[in-house]
Design a protein around this motif. Sequence first.
Motif, PDB file in Angstrom:
ATOM      1  N   MET A  54       1.089  -1.011  -0.247  1.00 37.17           N
ATOM      2  CA  MET A  54       0.027   0.094   0.063  1.00 37.17           C
ATOM      3  C   MET A  54       1.172   1.313   0.006  1.00 37.17           C
ATOM      4  N   ILE A  55       0.719   2.093  -0.769  1.00 39.87           N
ATOM      5  CA  ILE A  55       1.787   3.023  -0.659  1.00 39.87           C
ATOM      6  C   ILE A  55       0.282   4.339  -1.423  1.00 39.87           C
ATOM      7  N   SER A  56       0.288   5.606  -0.335  1.00 39.80           N
ATOM      8  CA  SER A  56      -0.134   6.982  -0.339  1.00 39.80           C
ATOM      9  C   SER A  56       0.038   8.014  -0.674  1.00 39.80           C
ATOM     10  N   SER A  57      -0.571   8.812  -0.974  1.00 37.58           N
ATOM     11  CA  SER A  57      -0.279   9.992  -0.924  1.00 37.58           C
ATOM     12  C   SER A  57      -0.522  11.530  -0.655  1.00 37.58           C
ATOM     13  N   ARG A  58       0.083  12.623   0.168  1.00 38.42           N
ATOM     14  CA  ARG A  58      -1.224  13.798   0.523  1.00 38.42           C
ATOM     15  C   ARG A  58      -0.637  14.909  -0.331  1.00 38.42           C
ATOM     16  N   GLU A  59      -1.510  15.638  -0.572  1.00 32.41           N
ATOM     17  CA  GLU A  59      -0.831  16.361  -1.320  1.00 32.41           C
ATOM     18  C   GLU A  59       0.034  17.699  -0.788  1.00 32.41           C
ATOM     19  N   ASP A  60       0.595  17.429   0.324  1.00 33.27           N
ATOM     20  CA  ASP A  60       1.744  18.620   1.137  1.00 33.27           C
ATOM     21  C   ASP A  60       2.615  17.698   0.650  1.00 33.27           C
ATOM     22  N   GLY A  61       2.951  16.410  -0.032  1.00 29.43           N
ATOM     23  CA  GLY A  61       4.293  15.505  -0.493  1.00 29.43           C
ATOM     24  C   GLY A  61       4.362  14.493   0.350  1.00 29.43           C
ATOM     25  N   TYR A  62       4.441  14.026   1.475  1.00 27.14           N
ATOM     26  CA  TYR A  62       4.499  12.994   2.277  1.00 27.14           C
ATOM     27  C   TYR A  62       3.521  11.491   1.461  1.00 27.14           C
ATOM     28  N   THR A  63       4.164  10.619   2.121  1.00 24.29           N
ATOM     29  CA  THR A  63       3.537   9.565   1.137  1.00 24.29           C
ATOM     30  C   THR A  63       4.103   8.182   2.901  1.00 24.29           C
ATOM     31  N   LEU A  64       2.735   7.416   2.367  1.00 17.66           N
ATOM     32  CA  LEU A  64       2.661   6.579   3.259  1.00 17.66           C
ATOM     33  C   LEU A  64       2.808   5.366   2.360  1.00 17.66           C
ATOM     34  N   SER A  65       3.761   4.215   3.320  1.00 19.21           N
ATOM     35  CA  SER A  65       4.073   3.020   2.739  1.00 19.21           C
ATOM     36  C   SER A  65       4.109   1.827   3.328  1.00 19.21           C
ATOM     37  N   THR A  66       3.671   0.387   3.207  1.00 18.45           N
ATOM     38  CA  THR A  66       3.812  -0.752   3.263  1.00 18.45           C
ATOM     39  C   THR A  66       5.058  -1.338   3.673  1.00 18.45           C
ATOM     40  N   ASP A  67       6.122  -1.224   1.797  1.00 20.49           N
ATOM     41  CA  ASP A  67       7.200  -1.710   1.466  1.00 20.49           C
ATOM     42  C   ASP A  67       8.242  -2.030   2.926  1.00 20.49           C
ATOM     43  N   PRO A  68       8.031  -2.973   3.042  1.00 28.00           N
ATOM     44  CA  PRO A  68       9.659  -3.117   4.172  1.00 28.00           C
ATOM     45  C   PRO A  68      10.760  -2.602   4.319  1.00 28.00           C
ATOM     46  N   ALA A  69      11.129  -2.446   2.525  1.00 33.65           N
ATOM     47  CA  ALA A  69      12.727  -2.014   2.233  1.00 33.65           C
ATOM     48  C   ALA A  69      12.450  -0.592   2.045  1.00 33.65           C
ATOM     49  N   ARG A  70      11.502  -0.284   2.505  1.00 28.70           N
ATOM     50  CA  ARG A  70      11.888   1.033   2.561  1.00 28.70           C
ATOM     51  C   ARG A  70      12.090   1.802   4.171  1.00 28.70           C
ATOM     52  N   VAL A  71      12.064   0.982   4.968  1.00 26.51           N
ATOM     53  CA  VAL A  71      11.880   1.130   6.523  1.00 26.51           C
ATOM     54  C   VAL A  71      13.277   1.241   6.760  1.00 26.51           C
ATOM     55  N   ASP A  72      13.817   2.372   8.034  1.00 26.36           N
ATOM     56  CA  ASP A  72      14.870   2.574   8.099  1.00 26.36           C
ATOM     57  C   ASP A  72      15.644   2.248   9.341  1.00 26.36           C
TER      58      ASP A  72
END
Length: 141
Positions: free
Chosen positions: A1-19
């Motif tokens: 799942m990836i979603s985004s907001r108009e202010d440029g924030y994105t949300l992801s459930t991709d484990p590869a994106r976790v720092d």
Amino acid sequence: MISSREDGYTLSTDPARVDLDLVHHWLSTDAFWALGRSREKVETAARNSLNLTVHDAAGAQVAYARVVTDHATFAWLCDVYVSPAHRGVGLGTWLAQAVRAHLEPCGLTRVLLSTRDAHAVYARAGFVPYPDPDGLMVLTP
């Protein structure tokens, strides 16, 4: 799942994106419930959980949440953390709403969380106080 907001924030459930180094730093140094948590514990917990991240417009991770679930009856929302520089713009509520939406198809009968100071954040995502807290018990080492 990836979603985004108009202010440029994105949300992801991709484990590869976790720092994980950043998450470990946040939790072990600034989250009252996880102070001193080891890097190994953070990594093990993340590996065995559903992880959600929020990134700013430049791609830097600015928030994190973890969900422990069996995907059938129960989930526990935990380790929700928003970087101090990004607080106050609704990212915590957005994470909680995303968790709710992601888990909705599972038909869970209970999604729990614990908070000391962010009740309003979670209320905006539909969470309410537990109806019978006297029935809850905990096993501590």
